[in-house]
Motif scaffolding. Structure first.
Motif, PDB file in Angstrom:
ATOM      1  N   GLY A  33       3.507  -4.382   6.068  1.00 55.49           N
ATOM      2  CA  GLY A  33       2.326  -4.822   6.797  1.00 55.49           C
ATOM      3  C   GLY A  33       1.076  -4.086   6.358  1.00 55.49           C
ATOM      4  O   GLY A  33       0.007  -4.694   6.180  1.00 55.49           O
ATOM      5  N   LEU A  34       1.181  -2.773   6.153  1.00 58.42           N
ATOM      6  CA  LEU A  34       0.029  -1.987   5.716  1.00 58.42           C
ATOM      7  C   LEU A  34      -0.399  -2.357   4.296  1.00 58.42           C
ATOM      8  O   LEU A  34      -1.596  -2.387   3.987  1.00 58.42           O
ATOM      9  N   LEU A  35       0.565  -2.638   3.421  1.00 62.87           N
ATOM     10  CA  LEU A  35       0.221  -3.049   2.065  1.00 62.87           C
ATOM     11  C   LEU A  35      -0.503  -4.391   2.068  1.00 62.87           C
ATOM     12  O   LEU A  35      -1.470  -4.593   1.316  1.00 62.87           O
ATOM     13  N   ALA A  36      -0.050  -5.308   2.920  1.00 62.83           N
ATOM     14  CA  ALA A  36      -0.729  -6.602   3.027  1.00 62.83           C
ATOM     15  C   ALA A  36      -2.155  -6.423   3.531  1.00 62.83           C
ATOM     16  O   ALA A  36      -3.114  -7.005   2.995  1.00 62.83           O
ATOM     17  N   VAL A  37      -2.322  -5.585   4.548  1.00 63.37           N
ATOM     18  CA  VAL A  37      -3.650  -5.326   5.098  1.00 63.37           C
ATOM     19  C   VAL A  37      -4.530  -4.622   4.071  1.00 63.37           C
ATOM     20  O   VAL A  37      -5.706  -4.964   3.895  1.00 63.37           O
ATOM     21  N   SER A  38      -3.959  -3.627   3.358  1.00 67.81           N
ATOM     22  CA  SER A  38      -4.766  -2.884   2.384  1.00 67.81           C
ATOM     23  C   SER A  38      -5.252  -3.794   1.264  1.00 67.81           C
ATOM     24  O   SER A  38      -6.372  -3.623   0.751  1.00 67.81           O
ATOM     25  N   ALA A  39      -4.442  -4.780   0.876  1.00 72.54           N
ATOM     26  CA  ALA A  39      -4.868  -5.727  -0.159  1.00 72.54           C
ATOM     27  C   ALA A  39      -6.070  -6.532   0.321  1.00 72.54           C
ATOM     28  O   ALA A  39      -7.053  -6.716  -0.416  1.00 72.54           O
TER      29      ALA A  39
ATOM     30  N   ASP B  17      -1.662  -9.484  -7.974  1.00 70.89           N
ATOM     31  CA  ASP B  17      -2.036  -8.521  -9.002  1.00 70.89           C
ATOM     32  C   ASP B  17      -2.355  -7.156  -8.401  1.00 70.89           C
ATOM     33  O   ASP B  17      -2.032  -6.115  -8.993  1.00 70.89           O
ATOM     34  N   TYR B  18      -2.972  -7.170  -7.224  1.00 68.33           N
ATOM     35  CA  TYR B  18      -3.262  -5.903  -6.548  1.00 68.33           C
ATOM     36  C   TYR B  18      -1.964  -5.154  -6.229  1.00 68.33           C
ATOM     37  O   TYR B  18      -1.822  -3.960  -6.537  1.00 68.33           O
ATOM     38  N   LEU B  19      -1.007  -5.856  -5.587  1.00 63.68           N
ATOM     39  CA  LEU B  19       0.248  -5.212  -5.217  1.00 63.68           C
ATOM     40  C   LEU B  19       1.021  -4.746  -6.441  1.00 63.68           C
ATOM     41  O   LEU B  19       1.614  -3.659  -6.445  1.00 63.68           O
ATOM     42  N   ALA B  20       1.020  -5.553  -7.485  1.00 58.73           N
ATOM     43  CA  ALA B  20       1.765  -5.206  -8.707  1.00 58.73           C
ATOM     44  C   ALA B  20       1.238  -3.925  -9.348  1.00 58.73           C
ATOM     45  O   ALA B  20       1.977  -3.234 -10.059  1.00 58.73           O
ATOM     46  N   GLY B  21      -0.016  -3.594  -9.093  1.00 56.76           N
ATOM     47  CA  GLY B  21      -0.605  -2.401  -9.683  1.00 56.76           C
ATOM     48  C   GLY B  21      -0.582  -1.176  -8.796  1.00 56.76           C
ATOM     49  O   GLY B  21      -1.022  -0.098  -9.214  1.00 56.76           O
ATOM     50  N   VAL B  22      -0.044  -1.293  -7.569  1.00 52.62           N
ATOM     51  CA  VAL B  22      -0.022  -0.160  -6.645  1.00 52.62           C
ATOM     52  C   VAL B  22       0.969   0.897  -7.132  1.00 52.62           C
ATOM     53  O   VAL B  22       2.131   0.599  -7.433  1.00 52.62           O
ATOM     54  N   LYS B  23       0.528   2.141  -7.220  1.00 53.89           N
ATOM     55  CA  LYS B  23       1.414   3.262  -7.510  1.00 53.89           C
ATOM     56  C   LYS B  23       0.838   4.518  -6.865  1.00 53.89           C
ATOM     57  O   LYS B  23      -0.352   4.573  -6.548  1.00 53.89           O
ATOM     58  N   ASP B  24       1.703   5.484  -6.647  1.00 54.81           N
ATOM     59  CA  ASP B  24       1.322   6.727  -5.967  1.00 54.81           C
ATOM     60  C   ASP B  24       0.740   6.434  -4.578  1.00 54.81           C
ATOM     61  O   ASP B  24      -0.201   7.072  -4.132  1.00 54.81           O
ATOM     62  N   TRP B  25       1.335   5.444  -3.909  1.00 60.21           N
ATOM     63  CA  TRP B  25       0.886   5.039  -2.569  1.00 60.21           C
ATOM     64  C   TRP B  25       1.880   5.575  -1.546  1.00 60.21           C
ATOM     65  O   TRP B  25       3.044   5.165  -1.528  1.00 60.21           O
TER      66      TRP B  25
ATOM     67  N   ILE C 137       5.785   5.273   4.764  1.00 58.07           N
ATOM     68  CA  ILE C 137       6.755   5.995   5.581  1.00 58.07           C
ATOM     69  C   ILE C 137       8.111   6.087   4.885  1.00 58.07           C
ATOM     70  O   ILE C 137       8.939   6.921   5.242  1.00 58.07           O
ATOM     71  N   LEU C 138       8.344   5.244   3.888  1.00 55.46           N
ATOM     72  CA  LEU C 138       9.610   5.252   3.166  1.00 55.46           C
ATOM     73  C   LEU C 138       9.589   6.220   1.985  1.00 55.46           C
ATOM     74  O   LEU C 138      10.588   6.866   1.674  1.00 55.46           O
ATOM     75  N   GLY C 139       8.463   6.323   1.327  1.00 56.85           N
ATOM     76  CA  GLY C 139       8.361   7.182   0.148  1.00 56.85           C
ATOM     77  C   GLY C 139       7.057   6.914  -0.576  1.00 56.85           C
ATOM     78  O   GLY C 139       6.140   6.301  -0.037  1.00 56.85           O
ATOM     79  N   ILE C 140       6.991   7.378  -1.825  1.00 61.13           N
ATOM     80  CA  ILE C 140       5.829   7.125  -2.659  1.00 61.13           C
ATOM     81  C   ILE C 140       6.078   5.830  -3.427  1.00 61.13           C
ATOM     82  O   ILE C 140       6.974   5.757  -4.274  1.00 61.13           O
ATOM     83  N   TYR C 141       5.296   4.810  -3.129  1.00 69.28           N
ATOM     84  CA  TYR C 141       5.495   3.498  -3.738  1.00 69.28           C
ATOM     85  C   TYR C 141       4.916   3.465  -5.146  1.00 69.28           C
ATOM     86  O   TYR C 141       3.816   3.963  -5.391  1.00 69.28           O
ATOM     87  N   ASP C 142       5.682   2.845  -6.049  1.00 73.81           N
ATOM     88  CA  ASP C 142       5.228   2.632  -7.427  1.00 73.81           C
ATOM     89  C   ASP C 142       5.746   1.273  -7.879  1.00 73.81           C
ATOM     90  O   ASP C 142       6.894   1.137  -8.308  1.00 73.81           O
TER      91      ASP C 142
END
Length: 393
Positions: free
Chosen positions: A321-327, A342-350, A353-358
Protein backbone atom coordinates in the motif's frame (compact mmCIF):
# COMPACT_ATOMS: atom_id res chain seq x y z
CA UNK A 1 -26.92 44.09 0.81
CA UNK A 2 -23.38 45.37 1.23
CA UNK A 3 -20.73 42.96 -0.05
CA UNK A 4 -18.43 41.56 2.65
CA UNK A 5 -14.97 43.06 2.41
CA UNK A 6 -11.83 41.29 3.53
CA UNK A 7 -8.86 43.27 4.73
CA UNK A 8 -5.32 42.14 4.04
CA UNK A 9 -5.05 41.27 7.71
CA UNK A 10 -8.12 39.06 7.58
CA UNK A 11 -6.85 37.26 4.50
CA UNK A 12 -3.53 36.69 6.19
CA UNK A 13 -5.30 35.26 9.20
CA UNK A 14 -7.22 32.80 6.98
CA UNK A 15 -4.00 31.71 5.30
CA UNK A 16 -2.28 31.27 8.64
CA UNK A 17 -5.17 29.16 9.91
CA UNK A 18 -4.93 26.92 6.83
CA UNK A 19 -1.24 26.41 7.50
CA UNK A 20 -1.91 25.56 11.13
CA UNK A 21 -4.51 23.00 10.13
CA UNK A 22 -1.80 21.22 8.17
CA UNK A 23 -1.80 18.80 5.22
CA UNK A 24 -4.65 16.63 6.51
CA UNK A 25 -7.13 19.52 6.44
CA UNK A 26 -6.00 20.69 3.01
CA UNK A 27 -6.22 17.15 1.59
CA UNK A 28 -9.71 16.68 3.01
CA UNK A 29 -10.98 19.60 0.91
CA UNK A 30 -9.94 17.96 -2.37
CA UNK A 31 -11.55 15.09 -4.33
CA UNK A 32 -9.98 11.75 -3.35
CA UNK A 33 -7.48 9.73 -5.33
CA UNK A 34 -9.16 6.31 -5.49
CA UNK A 35 -7.16 3.07 -5.53
CA UNK A 36 -9.36 -0.01 -6.15
CA UNK A 37 -8.64 -3.04 -3.94
CA UNK A 38 -10.06 -6.48 -4.74
CA UNK A 39 -10.25 -8.67 -1.62
CA UNK A 40 -12.00 -11.91 -0.52
CA UNK A 41 -14.34 -10.25 1.97
CA UNK A 42 -16.67 -13.26 1.91
CA UNK A 43 -16.21 -16.96 1.18
CA UNK A 44 -13.32 -19.17 2.30
CA UNK A 45 -10.73 -16.40 2.30
CA UNK A 46 -12.76 -13.89 4.33
CA UNK A 47 -10.46 -14.15 7.36
CA UNK A 48 -7.59 -12.92 5.19
CA UNK A 49 -9.51 -10.34 3.19
CA UNK A 50 -11.13 -8.62 6.18
CA UNK A 51 -7.78 -8.42 7.98
CA UNK A 52 -6.10 -6.84 4.98
CA UNK A 53 -9.00 -4.43 4.51
CA UNK A 54 -8.63 -3.17 8.07
CA UNK A 55 -4.90 -2.57 7.61
CA UNK A 56 -5.44 -0.55 4.43
CA UNK A 57 -8.08 1.54 6.20
CA UNK A 58 -5.52 2.32 8.91
CA UNK A 59 -2.87 3.09 6.28
CA UNK A 60 -5.30 5.37 4.46
CA UNK A 61 -5.94 7.38 7.61
CA UNK A 62 -2.22 7.67 8.38
CA UNK A 63 -1.30 8.83 4.87
CA UNK A 64 -4.06 11.42 4.78
CA UNK A 65 -3.44 12.70 8.29
CA UNK A 66 0.36 12.75 8.36
CA UNK A 67 1.38 13.06 4.70
CA UNK A 68 -1.43 15.14 3.24
CA UNK A 69 -2.56 12.33 0.98
CA UNK A 70 -1.40 12.47 -2.64
CA UNK A 71 -0.48 15.92 -3.96
CA UNK A 72 -2.92 17.51 -1.52
CA UNK A 73 -5.75 15.07 -2.26
CA UNK A 74 -6.84 12.32 0.14
CA UNK A 75 -6.14 8.75 -0.83
CA UNK A 76 -9.16 6.43 -0.72
CA UNK A 77 -8.92 2.66 -0.99
CA UNK A 78 -12.08 1.37 -2.68
CA UNK A 79 -12.80 -2.18 -1.50
CA UNK A 80 -14.39 -4.73 -3.84
CA UNK A 81 -15.46 -8.21 -2.68
CA UNK A 82 -14.25 -10.97 -5.01
CA UNK A 83 -16.03 -13.55 -2.76
CA UNK A 84 -12.95 -15.84 -2.85
CA UNK A 85 -13.93 -16.65 -6.45
CA UNK A 86 -11.49 -16.46 -9.39
CA UNK A 87 -14.42 -15.81 -11.72
CA UNK A 88 -15.66 -12.85 -9.68
CA UNK A 89 -12.09 -11.56 -9.32
CA UNK A 90 -11.70 -11.62 -13.11
CA UNK A 91 -14.99 -9.72 -13.57
CA UNK A 92 -13.90 -7.08 -11.06
CA UNK A 93 -10.52 -6.79 -12.76
CA UNK A 94 -12.14 -6.17 -16.11
CA UNK A 95 -14.43 -3.54 -14.59
CA UNK A 96 -11.65 -1.63 -12.81
CA UNK A 97 -9.00 -1.82 -15.54
CA UNK A 98 -9.58 1.69 -16.89
CA UNK A 99 -10.46 3.46 -13.63
CA UNK A 100 -7.06 3.77 -11.95
CA UNK A 101 -3.38 3.44 -12.94
CA UNK A 102 -2.89 0.91 -10.10
CA UNK A 103 -5.16 -1.76 -8.60
CA UNK A 104 -4.37 -3.76 -5.45
CA UNK A 105 -5.41 -7.37 -4.80
CA UNK A 106 -6.48 -10.01 -4.53
CA UNK A 107 -5.29 -11.81 -1.37
CA UNK A 108 -4.91 -15.38 -2.69
CA UNK A 109 -3.08 -16.78 -5.69
CA UNK A 110 -6.16 -18.27 -7.40
CA UNK A 111 -7.77 -14.83 -7.66
CA UNK A 112 -4.50 -13.08 -8.50
CA UNK A 113 -3.84 -15.55 -11.31
CA UNK A 114 -7.34 -14.95 -12.65
CA UNK A 115 -6.75 -11.19 -12.62
CA UNK A 116 -3.18 -11.13 -13.93
CA UNK A 117 -3.85 -11.61 -17.68
CA UNK A 118 -6.06 -8.51 -17.66
CA UNK A 119 -3.12 -6.35 -16.59
CA UNK A 120 0.09 -8.17 -17.49
CA UNK A 121 1.07 -6.56 -20.79
CA UNK A 122 -0.97 -3.38 -21.09
CA UNK A 123 -1.58 -2.20 -17.55
CA UNK A 124 -2.61 -0.61 -15.35
CA UNK A 125 -0.37 -1.94 -12.57
CA UNK A 126 -1.84 -4.77 -10.51
CA UNK A 127 -0.17 -5.29 -7.10
CA UNK A 128 -1.23 -8.76 -5.90
CA UNK A 129 -1.52 -8.97 -2.09
CA UNK A 130 -0.46 -12.62 -2.06
CA UNK A 131 3.12 -13.90 -2.33
CA UNK A 132 2.00 -16.92 -4.35
CA UNK A 133 2.26 -15.68 -7.95
CA UNK A 134 5.32 -15.13 -10.14
CA UNK A 135 4.85 -12.19 -12.50
CA UNK A 136 7.16 -11.92 -15.49
CA UNK A 137 9.96 -9.41 -15.08
CA UNK A 138 8.93 -6.12 -16.64
CA UNK A 139 5.20 -6.87 -16.57
CA UNK A 140 2.53 -4.67 -15.00
CA UNK A 141 1.85 -7.27 -12.28
CA UNK A 142 3.67 -7.20 -8.93
CA UNK A 143 3.45 -9.55 -5.94
CA UNK A 144 3.77 -8.70 -2.27
CA UNK A 145 6.12 -10.18 0.33
CA UNK A 146 8.56 -13.08 -0.03
CA UNK A 147 7.34 -15.54 -2.66
CA UNK A 148 5.82 -18.92 -1.91
CA UNK A 149 9.00 -20.41 -3.34
CA UNK A 150 11.05 -18.63 -0.68
CA UNK A 151 8.52 -19.47 2.04
CA UNK A 152 8.80 -23.18 1.26
CA UNK A 153 12.58 -23.10 0.91
CA UNK A 154 12.67 -21.71 4.45
CA UNK A 155 10.13 -24.31 5.65
CA UNK A 156 12.07 -27.29 4.27
CA UNK A 157 15.34 -25.82 5.60
CA UNK A 158 13.75 -25.43 9.03
CA UNK A 159 12.55 -29.05 9.17
CA UNK A 160 15.93 -30.26 7.93
CA UNK A 161 17.83 -28.33 10.59
CA UNK A 162 15.45 -29.73 13.23
CA UNK A 163 16.64 -33.18 12.19
CA UNK A 164 13.74 -34.37 10.03
CA UNK A 165 14.51 -36.29 6.83
CA UNK A 166 11.02 -37.26 5.68
CA UNK A 167 7.95 -35.09 5.30
CA UNK A 168 4.62 -35.20 3.46
CA UNK A 169 2.38 -32.63 1.78
CA UNK A 170 -1.39 -32.18 1.89
CA UNK A 171 -2.58 -29.49 -0.53
CA UNK A 172 -5.81 -28.23 -2.02
CA UNK A 173 -6.61 -28.82 -5.68
CA UNK A 174 -6.75 -25.12 -6.51
CA UNK A 175 -4.04 -22.80 -7.81
CA UNK A 176 -2.78 -22.04 -4.29
CA UNK A 177 -2.32 -25.73 -3.54
CA UNK A 178 -0.64 -26.47 -6.87
CA UNK A 179 1.72 -23.58 -6.34
CA UNK A 180 2.77 -25.07 -3.00
CA UNK A 181 3.28 -28.55 -4.44
CA UNK A 182 5.45 -27.17 -7.24
CA UNK A 183 7.54 -25.06 -4.87
CA UNK A 184 8.16 -27.96 -2.48
CA UNK A 185 9.55 -29.91 -5.44
CA UNK A 186 11.80 -26.97 -6.33
CA UNK A 187 13.03 -26.67 -2.74
CA UNK A 188 14.03 -30.35 -2.73
CA UNK A 189 16.28 -29.74 -5.75
CA UNK A 190 18.56 -27.46 -3.75
CA UNK A 191 21.90 -29.06 -2.77
CA UNK A 192 21.33 -28.14 0.87
CA UNK A 193 18.29 -30.43 0.94
CA UNK A 194 20.05 -33.58 -0.27
CA UNK A 195 18.71 -36.43 1.83
CA UNK A 196 15.32 -34.78 2.40
CA UNK A 197 12.39 -36.79 1.01
CA UNK A 198 8.74 -35.99 0.36
CA UNK A 199 7.23 -39.41 1.13
CA UNK A 200 3.69 -38.59 -0.04
CA UNK A 201 1.68 -35.77 -1.61
CA UNK A 202 -2.10 -35.85 -1.23
CA UNK A 203 -4.71 -33.46 -2.64
CA UNK A 204 -8.26 -32.48 -1.66
CA UNK A 205 -10.88 -29.99 -2.81
CA UNK A 206 -11.37 -26.80 -0.85
CA UNK A 207 -15.07 -27.64 -0.59
CA UNK A 208 -14.47 -31.15 0.83
CA UNK A 209 -15.82 -31.72 4.33
CA UNK A 210 -13.15 -34.33 5.17
CA UNK A 211 -9.54 -35.15 4.30
CA UNK A 212 -9.35 -38.24 6.50
CA UNK A 213 -8.62 -40.66 3.63
CA UNK A 214 -5.73 -38.51 2.42
CA UNK A 215 -4.25 -38.15 5.91
CA UNK A 216 -4.56 -41.89 6.51
CA UNK A 217 -2.35 -42.53 3.48
CA UNK A 218 0.10 -39.88 4.63
CA UNK A 219 0.34 -41.42 8.10
CA UNK A 220 1.10 -44.84 6.55
CA UNK A 221 4.06 -43.30 4.67
CA UNK A 222 5.75 -42.45 7.98
CA UNK A 223 6.63 -38.74 7.65
CA UNK A 224 8.40 -36.87 10.44
CA UNK A 225 6.67 -33.59 9.53
CA UNK A 226 3.69 -32.45 7.47
CA UNK A 227 3.08 -29.43 5.26
CA UNK A 228 -0.61 -28.51 4.81
CA UNK A 229 -0.77 -26.01 1.95
CA UNK A 230 -4.39 -24.86 2.14
CA UNK A 231 -5.43 -21.26 2.85
CA UNK A 232 -8.50 -20.22 4.79
CA UNK A 233 -11.35 -22.56 5.74
CA UNK A 234 -9.92 -25.68 3.97
CA UNK A 235 -6.99 -25.58 6.41
CA UNK A 236 -9.43 -26.39 9.22
CA UNK A 237 -10.59 -29.45 7.25
CA UNK A 238 -7.00 -30.68 7.13
CA UNK A 239 -6.45 -30.10 10.85
CA UNK A 240 -9.66 -31.98 11.72
CA UNK A 241 -8.37 -34.96 9.76
CA UNK A 242 -4.99 -34.80 11.53
CA UNK A 243 -6.80 -35.05 14.83
CA UNK A 244 -9.16 -37.78 13.63
CA UNK A 245 -6.34 -40.16 12.66
CA UNK A 246 -4.08 -39.30 15.61
CA UNK A 247 -1.15 -37.97 13.58
CA UNK A 248 1.22 -36.36 16.10
CA UNK A 249 4.03 -34.70 14.14
CA UNK A 250 5.09 -31.08 13.55
CA UNK A 251 2.94 -29.31 10.96
CA UNK A 252 3.66 -26.27 8.82
CA UNK A 253 1.16 -24.37 6.72
CA UNK A 254 0.96 -21.40 4.42
CA UNK A 255 1.43 -17.93 5.86
CA UNK A 256 -2.03 -17.10 4.48
CA UNK A 257 -3.37 -18.74 7.65
CA UNK A 258 -1.45 -16.45 10.01
CA UNK A 259 -4.62 -14.77 11.25
CA UNK A 260 -5.05 -14.80 15.03
CA UNK A 261 -8.85 -14.82 14.97
CA UNK A 262 -8.89 -17.75 12.55
CA UNK A 263 -6.41 -19.82 14.57
CA UNK A 264 -8.10 -19.17 17.91
CA UNK A 265 -11.25 -20.61 16.39
CA UNK A 266 -9.35 -23.84 15.72
CA UNK A 267 -8.26 -24.41 19.34
CA UNK A 268 -10.34 -27.59 19.73
CA UNK A 269 -8.34 -29.41 17.05
CA UNK A 270 -5.02 -27.58 17.13
CA UNK A 271 -1.89 -29.79 16.79
CA UNK A 272 0.89 -29.63 19.36
CA UNK A 273 3.39 -28.07 16.96
CA UNK A 274 2.14 -25.72 14.26
CA UNK A 275 4.66 -23.64 12.30
CA UNK A 276 4.37 -20.93 9.68
CA UNK A 277 6.86 -19.39 7.27
CA UNK A 278 6.36 -15.86 8.54
CA UNK A 279 8.33 -12.76 7.70
CA UNK A 280 10.55 -10.42 9.65
CA UNK A 281 7.97 -7.88 10.85
CA UNK A 282 5.63 -10.55 12.20
CA UNK A 283 8.54 -12.08 14.15
CA UNK A 284 9.77 -8.74 15.49
CA UNK A 285 13.07 -8.98 13.62
CA UNK A 286 14.64 -6.20 11.57
CA UNK A 287 17.63 -6.43 9.25
CA UNK A 288 18.76 -2.86 10.03
CA UNK A 289 17.70 0.27 11.97
CA UNK A 290 15.76 1.80 9.07
CA UNK A 291 13.58 -1.31 8.82
CA UNK A 292 13.14 -1.25 12.62
CA UNK A 293 11.92 2.35 12.38
CA UNK A 294 9.34 1.41 9.74
CA UNK A 295 8.16 -1.49 11.89
CA UNK A 296 7.73 0.86 14.86
CA UNK A 297 5.64 3.26 12.75
CA UNK A 298 3.50 0.38 11.49
CA UNK A 299 2.94 -1.10 14.96
CA UNK A 300 1.98 2.26 16.43
CA UNK A 301 -0.49 2.87 13.58
CA UNK A 302 -2.24 -0.51 13.73
CA UNK A 303 -2.48 -0.45 17.51
CA UNK A 304 -4.00 3.02 17.34
CA UNK A 305 -6.42 1.51 14.82
CA UNK A 306 -7.58 -1.10 17.34
CA UNK A 307 -5.34 -4.06 16.43
CA UNK A 308 -4.08 -5.45 19.73
CA UNK A 309 -2.15 -8.44 18.34
CA UNK A 310 -0.86 -7.69 14.82
CA UNK A 311 -0.24 -10.88 12.84
CA UNK A 312 1.36 -11.52 9.47
CA UNK A 313 -1.78 -10.83 7.45
CA UNK A 314 -2.24 -7.54 9.30
CA UNK A 315 1.01 -6.32 7.74
CA UNK A 316 0.85 -8.10 4.38
CA UNK A 317 -0.67 -5.08 2.65
CA UNK A 318 1.32 -2.37 4.45
CA UNK A 319 4.43 -2.15 2.26
CA UNK A 320 2.46 -2.73 -0.95
CA UNK A 321 0.00 0.00 0.00
CA UNK A 322 2.79 2.44 0.85
CA UNK A 323 4.63 1.67 -2.40
CA UNK A 324 1.45 2.34 -4.38
CA UNK A 325 0.92 5.62 -2.54
CA UNK A 326 4.58 6.64 -2.90
CA UNK A 327 4.38 6.11 -6.67
CA UNK A 328 1.35 8.39 -6.92
CA UNK A 329 2.92 10.94 -4.57
CA UNK A 330 5.99 11.03 -6.80
CA UNK A 331 4.26 10.94 -10.19
CA UNK A 332 0.93 12.56 -9.39
CA UNK A 333 -2.62 11.16 -9.47
CA UNK A 334 -2.75 11.41 -13.27
CA UNK A 335 0.21 9.07 -13.75
CA UNK A 336 -0.16 6.28 -16.29
CA UNK A 337 0.14 2.61 -15.53
CA UNK A 338 3.40 2.52 -17.50
CA UNK A 339 4.87 5.30 -15.37
CA UNK A 340 3.93 3.54 -12.14
CA UNK A 341 5.33 0.23 -13.41
CA UNK A 342 8.63 1.88 -14.29
CA UNK A 343 8.76 3.69 -10.96
CA UNK A 344 8.26 0.48 -8.96
CA UNK A 345 10.72 -1.46 -11.13
CA UNK A 346 13.42 1.06 -10.24
CA UNK A 347 12.84 1.12 -6.46
CA UNK A 348 15.85 -0.03 -4.43
CA UNK A 349 17.20 0.64 -0.95
CA UNK A 350 13.61 1.32 0.16
CA UNK A 351 13.01 0.40 3.83
CA UNK A 352 9.70 -1.28 4.54
CA UNK A 353 8.44 -3.32 7.47
CA UNK A 354 9.59 -6.53 5.75
CA UNK A 355 13.11 -5.47 4.80
CA UNK A 356 15.09 -3.33 2.38
CA UNK A 357 13.30 -3.54 -0.96
CA UNK A 358 15.30 -3.84 -4.17
CA UNK A 359 13.17 -4.42 -7.26
CA UNK A 360 16.28 -4.40 -9.45
CA UNK A 361 17.50 -7.53 -7.61
CA UNK A 362 14.09 -9.15 -7.06
CA UNK A 363 11.90 -7.97 -10.00
CA UNK A 364 8.16 -7.52 -9.33
CA UNK A 365 8.68 -8.34 -5.62
CA UNK A 366 11.61 -6.54 -4.00
CA UNK A 367 12.49 -9.06 -1.25
CA UNK A 368 13.91 -12.59 -0.96
CA UNK A 369 14.29 -15.72 1.16
CA UNK A 370 16.37 -14.06 3.88
CA UNK A 371 13.30 -12.02 4.84
CA UNK A 372 11.45 -15.22 5.86
CA UNK A 373 11.33 -16.24 9.54
CA UNK A 374 9.65 -19.40 10.85
CA UNK A 375 7.11 -18.82 13.61
CA UNK A 376 5.16 -21.10 15.93
CA UNK A 377 1.56 -20.61 17.02
CA UNK A 378 1.39 -20.94 20.82
CA UNK A 379 -2.40 -21.07 21.09
CA UNK A 380 -2.68 -17.43 22.12
CA UNK A 381 0.05 -15.75 20.08
CA UNK A 382 3.35 -16.18 18.28
CA UNK A 383 6.84 -17.42 19.11
CA UNK A 384 9.83 -16.94 16.82
CA UNK A 385 11.18 -20.36 15.83
CA UNK A 386 14.07 -19.52 13.49
CA UNK A 387 16.43 -16.82 12.37
CA UNK A 388 16.48 -15.19 8.92
CA UNK A 389 15.83 -17.57 6.03
CA UNK A 390 14.35 -20.32 8.23
CA UNK A 391 17.72 -21.32 9.71
CA UNK A 392 17.78 -22.33 13.37
CA UNK A 393 19.27 -19.83 15.79
Amino acid sequence: MTPRRFTLGALAAVAAAALLLGPAARAADQPPVTIPVSLPLSGGGAFIGSTQQHTLQILQEMVNKEQGGIKGRPVQFQFLDDTTSPQVAKQLGDQEQSKSPIVLGSSLSAMCQAIAPTYATAGPVNYCLSPAIYPASGSYVFSTSASTKYLLIATVRFFREKGGKKFAVLATQDASGQDGVNDVAEALKLPENAGMTNVDTERYNGSDVSATAQLTRIKAAGPQALIIWAPGTPFATGLHAVQDIGLDIPIATTSANMVDKQLMGYSAFMPKELYFPGVTYSAGLASNPRVKHQQDVYLAAVKAGGVTNPDLQTGMTWDAGLLAVSALQKLGPNATGAQIRDYLAGVKDWPGILGIYDFTKFPQRGVGVEDVVMQRWTGTGWATASSFGGALK
